[in-house]
Design an enzyme around this catalytic site. Structure first.
Site, PDB file in Angstrom:
ATOM      1  N   GLY A   1     -11.247  48.529  -8.694  1.00 37.19           N
ATOM      2  CA  GLY A   1     -11.947  49.273  -9.742  1.00 37.19           C
ATOM      3  C   GLY A   1     -11.194  49.400 -11.054  1.00 37.19           C
TER       4      GLY A   1
ATOM      5  N   LYS B   1     -31.134  43.995   3.579  1.00 35.72           N
ATOM      6  CA  LYS B   1     -30.705  44.005   2.168  1.00 35.72           C
ATOM      7  C   LYS B   1     -31.749  44.664   1.268  1.00 35.72           C
ATOM      8  CE  LYS B   1     -29.012  40.936  -1.466  1.00 35.72           C
ATOM      9  NZ  LYS B   1     -27.589  40.678  -1.557  1.00 35.72           N
TER      10      LYS B   1
ATOM     11  N   ARG C   1     -21.013  41.206  -4.086  1.00 37.42           N
ATOM     12  CA  ARG C   1     -22.255  41.050  -3.345  1.00 37.42           C
ATOM     13  C   ARG C   1     -23.283  40.407  -4.280  1.00 37.42           C
ATOM     14  NH1 ARG C   1     -23.367  43.442   1.400  1.00 37.42           N
ATOM     15  NH2 ARG C   1     -21.322  44.397   1.537  1.00 37.42           N
ATOM     16  N   LEU C   2     -24.102  39.533  -3.725  1.00 38.84           N
ATOM     17  CA  LEU C   2     -25.164  38.936  -4.541  1.00 38.84           C
ATOM     18  C   LEU C   2     -26.240  39.984  -4.816  1.00 38.84           C
ATOM     19  CD1 LEU C   2     -25.918  35.394  -3.056  1.00 38.84           C
ATOM     20  CD2 LEU C   2     -24.989  35.936  -5.314  1.00 38.84           C
ATOM     21  N   ILE C   3     -26.745  39.993  -6.031  1.00 42.07           N
ATOM     22  CA  ILE C   3     -27.859  40.897  -6.357  1.00 42.07           C
ATOM     23  C   ILE C   3     -29.146  40.250  -5.855  1.00 42.07           C
ATOM     24  CG2 ILE C   3     -29.130  41.986  -8.254  1.00 42.07           C
ATOM     25  CD1 ILE C   3     -26.315  43.148  -7.917  1.00 42.07           C
TER      26      ILE C   3
ATOM     27  N   ASN D   1     -22.085  40.712 -15.434  1.00 46.85           N
ATOM     28  CA  ASN D   1     -21.003  40.513 -14.470  1.00 46.85           C
ATOM     29  C   ASN D   1     -19.806  39.907 -15.183  1.00 46.85           C
ATOM     30  OD1 ASN D   1     -19.728  40.393 -11.891  1.00 46.85           O
ATOM     31  ND2 ASN D   1     -20.194  38.200 -11.790  1.00 46.85           N
TER      32      ASN D   1
ATOM     33  N   HIS E   1     -16.402  37.522 -14.196  1.00 45.82           N
ATOM     34  CA  HIS E   1     -15.899  36.654 -13.117  1.00 45.82           C
ATOM     35  C   HIS E   1     -14.612  35.979 -13.580  1.00 45.82           C
ATOM     36  CE1 HIS E   1     -16.071  34.085  -9.597  1.00 45.82           C
ATOM     37  NE2 HIS E   1     -15.771  33.067 -10.389  1.00 45.82           N
TER      38      HIS E   1
HETATM   39  C1  GAR Z   1     -12.089  41.184 -11.519  1.00 41.19           C
HETATM   40  O1  GAR Z   1     -11.048  40.293 -11.830  1.00 41.19           O
HETATM   41  C2  GAR Z   1     -13.423  40.495 -11.658  1.00 41.19           C
HETATM   42  O2  GAR Z   1     -13.417  39.473 -12.600  1.00 41.19           O
HETATM   43  C3  GAR Z   1     -13.628  39.946 -10.269  1.00 41.19           C
HETATM   44  O3  GAR Z   1     -13.120  40.912  -9.407  1.00 41.19           O
HETATM   45  C4  GAR Z   1     -12.055  41.572 -10.050  1.00 41.19           C
HETATM   46  C5  GAR Z   1     -12.251  43.043  -9.831  1.00 41.19           C
HETATM   47  O4  GAR Z   1     -11.089  43.736 -10.155  1.00 41.19           O
HETATM   48  N1  GAR Z   1     -15.017  39.675 -10.011  1.00 41.19           N
HETATM   49  C6  GAR Z   1     -15.450  38.688  -9.238  1.00 41.19           C
HETATM   50  O5  GAR Z   1     -14.708  37.934  -8.630  1.00 41.19           O
HETATM   51  C7  GAR Z   1     -16.966  38.553  -9.147  1.00 41.19           C
HETATM   52  N2  GAR Z   1     -17.347  37.324  -8.575  1.00 41.19           N
HETATM   53  P1  GAR Z   1     -11.131  45.324 -10.337  1.00 41.19           P
HETATM   54  O6  GAR Z   1     -11.806  45.884  -9.111  1.00 41.19           O
HETATM   55  O7  GAR Z   1      -9.686  45.725 -10.403  1.00 41.19           O
HETATM   56  O8  GAR Z   1     -11.875  45.600 -11.599  1.00 41.19           O
END
Ligand code: GAR
Length: 188
Positions: A12, A66, A92-94, A108, A110
């Site tokens: 988070g 789901k 999770r996929l929306i 999102n 990524h």
């Molecule tokens: C982030 O780096 C985000 O880009 C990635 O998860 C991490 C969450 O970190 N998201 C994905 O991989 C989505 N496919 P956080 O919980 O410390 O913000």
């Protein structure tokens, strides 16, 4: 004020960063109604409590399927008057229930230069493939995994002595700048 919900599944830190930006007055038109998590013990829960906002802990396994899970999420979103959903490490996929209600209003982030390295372990994939640079992408969410329309990307180098952990730190540092900038630009 635009009402937004943030979804997270893990540490988070992007959520925490967005809340800090709001507290500093850098994201003035955003009102975060609640943090939504699908994990019962994720560290993001404590961060949500630290920021004094509602935390909805909704583990999908406790629903029939789901669709039932997403209908409950949707009820909370509607009750709170949420207009935008920000995914911040929501793994999770929306599904179609949430997409029908919010497609075009879900963002999102990524940790790769999409369309490269979709899905899990994007950082490890870039490292193992010998890439010399990678980065992070903010995109709209559609039914695919990390496939929606790209809004913005930022790159960072990969150094020969990088580990997954050192590279993850570098990517997160740029995400903490990139995501608030895009949110400010897009959510109005
Ligand atoms: C982030 O780096 C985000 O880009 C990635 O998860 C991490 C969450 O970190 N998201 C994905 O991989 C989505 N496919 P956080 O919980 O410390 O913000």
């Amino acid at each position: 004020m635009v009402k937004v919900a943030i979804f997270a599944s893990g540490s988070g830190t992007n959520f925490d960063n967005i809340m800090q930006r709001i507290a500093k007055g850098e994201l003035q038109n955003i009102d975060v109604t609640a943090l939504y998590t699908d994990q019962t013990t994720a560290p993001c829960i404590q961060l949500g409590q630290k920021h004094g906002i509602t935390v909805h802990i909704l583990p999908p396994k406790t629903y029939a399927n789901k669709q039932a899970y997403e209908e409950d999420v949707l009820n909370h979103l509607k009750n709170e008057g949420v207009e935008w959903v920000i995914l911040a490490g929501y793994m999770r996929l929306i599904g179609h229930t949430l997409l029908e209600a919010y497609e075009g209003h879900i963002l999102n982030i990524h940790p790769s230069l999409l369309p490269k390295y979709k899905g899990i372990d994007a950082i490890g994939q870039a490292l193992n493939n010998g890439e010399q640079e990678t980065g992070s992408t903010v995109h709209y969410v559609d039914a695919g995994m990390d496939t929606g329309q790209i809004i913005a990307q930022r790159t960072c180098p990969i150094y020969p002595n990088d580990t997954k952990s050192s590279l993850e730190d570098r990517i997160k540092a740029l995400e903490y700048e990139l995501y608030p900038e895009v949110i400010k630009e897009i959510i109005r």
